[in-house]
Design an enzyme around this catalytic site. Sequence first.
Site, PDB file in Angstrom:
ATOM      1  CG  ASP A   8      -2.123   0.724   0.959  1.00 13.04           C
ATOM      2  OD1 ASP A   8      -2.613   1.191  -0.572  1.00 13.04           O
ATOM      3  OD2 ASP A   8      -2.176   1.565   2.344  1.00 13.04           O
ATOM      4  CG  HIS A  25      -0.669   2.235  -9.218  1.00 15.15           C
ATOM      5  ND1 HIS A  25      -1.016   1.299  -7.879  1.00 15.15           N
ATOM      6  CD2 HIS A  25      -1.301   3.122  -9.571  1.00 15.15           C
ATOM      7  CE1 HIS A  25      -1.810   2.069  -7.401  1.00 15.15           C
ATOM      8  NE2 HIS A  25      -2.175   2.985  -8.519  1.00 15.15           N
ATOM      9  CG  LEU A 119       8.709 -18.023  -3.468  1.00 13.59           C
ATOM     10  CD1 LEU A 119       8.919 -17.485  -2.283  1.00 13.59           C
ATOM     11  CD2 LEU A 119       9.390 -15.836  -3.926  1.00 13.59           C
TER      12      LEU A 119
HETATM   13  C1  IPE Z   1      -1.989   0.427  -3.498  1.00 14.19           C
HETATM   14  O1  IPE Z   1      -1.569   1.049  -3.446  1.00 14.19           O
HETATM   15  C2  IPE Z   1      -1.487  -0.388  -4.709  1.00 14.19           C
HETATM   16  C3  IPE Z   1      -3.222  -0.493  -5.318  1.00 14.19           C
HETATM   17  C4  IPE Z   1      -4.858  -0.675  -3.999  1.00 14.19           C
HETATM   18  C5  IPE Z   1      -3.646  -1.282  -6.010  1.00 14.19           C
HETATM   19  P1  IPE Z   1      -2.675   2.356  -3.768  1.00 14.19           P
HETATM   20  O2  IPE Z   1      -2.980   2.986  -4.712  1.00 14.19           O
HETATM   21  O3  IPE Z   1      -3.459   1.950  -2.101  1.00 14.19           O
HETATM   22  O4  IPE Z   1      -1.568   3.783  -2.942  1.00 14.19           O
HETATM   23  P2  IPE Z   1      -2.618   4.786  -1.633  1.00 14.19           P
HETATM   24  O5  IPE Z   1      -2.549   3.891  -0.847  1.00 14.19           O
HETATM   25  O6  IPE Z   1      -3.946   5.228  -2.427  1.00 14.19           O
HETATM   26  O7  IPE Z   1      -0.919   5.553  -1.682  1.00 14.19           O
HETATM   27  C1  IPE Z   2      -5.600  -2.724  -0.036  1.00 16.87           C
HETATM   28  O1  IPE Z   2      -5.311  -1.372  -0.107  1.00 16.87           O
HETATM   29  C2  IPE Z   2      -5.636  -3.641  -1.300  1.00 16.87           C
HETATM   30  C3  IPE Z   2      -4.065  -3.407  -1.689  1.00 16.87           C
HETATM   31  C4  IPE Z   2      -3.078  -2.994  -1.198  1.00 16.87           C
HETATM   32  C5  IPE Z   2      -3.981  -3.674  -3.277  1.00 16.87           C
HETATM   33  P1  IPE Z   2      -6.367   0.293  -0.372  1.00 16.87           P
HETATM   34  O2  IPE Z   2      -5.539   1.095  -0.592  1.00 16.87           O
HETATM   35  O3  IPE Z   2      -6.910  -0.138  -1.228  1.00 16.87           O
HETATM   36  O4  IPE Z   2      -7.283  -0.205   1.094  1.00 16.87           O
HETATM   37  P2  IPE Z   2      -7.974   0.975   2.435  1.00 16.87           P
HETATM   38  O5  IPE Z   2      -8.959   1.416   1.038  1.00 16.87           O
HETATM   39  O6  IPE Z   2      -6.871   2.066   2.265  1.00 16.87           O
HETATM   40  O7  IPE Z   2      -8.723   0.532   2.843  1.00 16.87           O
HETATM   41 MG    MG Z   3      -3.811   2.379  -0.376  1.00 18.12          MG
END
Ligand code: IPE
Ligand code: IPE
Ligand code: MG
Length: 245
Positions: A8, A25, A119
């Site tokens: 995340d 990403h 793995l």
């Molecule tokens: C995690 O990073 C990747 C996905 C959920 C696809 P985020 O896109 O949630 O990044 P933040 O949390 O908005 O910074």
């Molecule tokens: C969880 O992250 C999903 C991934 C990292 C792929 P999100 O960014 O979607 O989760 P919330 O919304 O902060 O809980």
């Molecule tokens: Mg996120």
Amino acid sequence: MHVAIIMDGNGRWAEALGHPRLAGHEQGARRIRAVVESAPALGFDVLTLYAFSADNWKRPASEVTSLMALFDRYLVVEGPHLRRAGVRLSVIGRRDRLSRRLAEQIEMTERMTACGRRLHLRLAIDYSARDALRRAAIAACSGTSWSPMEFERRLRSGRGVAADTPDVDLLVRTGGEQRLSDFLLWECAYAELWFTSTPWPAFTVTELGRAISDFRARERRFGGLKPTYVGPSFRPRSEASEDSP
Ligand code: IPE
Ligand code: IPE
Ligand code: MG
């Protein structure tokens, strides 16, 4: 050892640098290789990475489309590399909402890497632990007489087909949030949790090493007592009577 990572913080990492979220990403996807390469030496047998949750479909269509294209590219580029490195790749989660092209690419990469023994890398795409539990429960209630073991194997795949994976030992979440966001709810029953504010695109193998050292210093009891206690364990009456004819 089964390690699961909620990758995340991609979007916030990019925004803080004045870039579009997609740049986060992309950088996040590049980070995966180093973590996967270091995993066997760190003692991992299974590594499960949360790439896209079932709730991530709520994001703007442009972000979702870019993410799907990124998963496809990741598999095309990394597939041969994973195969050479002895890594078996599986994807958990639903496939029926993915494009046909991506679903085929997933199947091809799974086949190509099926012999990997160093793995087991699992990518969670369109994954929801609640959905996995719901599907397994509905199927079990609809006359299918599954043993508890078969029920569990099916729910661990996230889409109703059997999968053998151990419980999660260590769950890492990057990006500063301290929640599970519908990830591996069943498998994390006794997982050790480790959170860091480092966003995934800036996460390093060194920091992963710190998480592992911290994990190794913890005492896991699974409801029992310290492993040094050697006395006989108490058995509840119901359990004792279940055993007797
Ligand atoms: C995690 O990073 C990747 C996905 C959920 C696809 P985020 O896109 O949630 O990044 P933040 O949390 O908005 O910074
Ligand atoms: C969880 O992250 C999903 C991934 C990292 C792929 P999100 O960014 O979607 O989760 P919330 O919304 O902060 O809980
Ligand atoms: Mg996120």
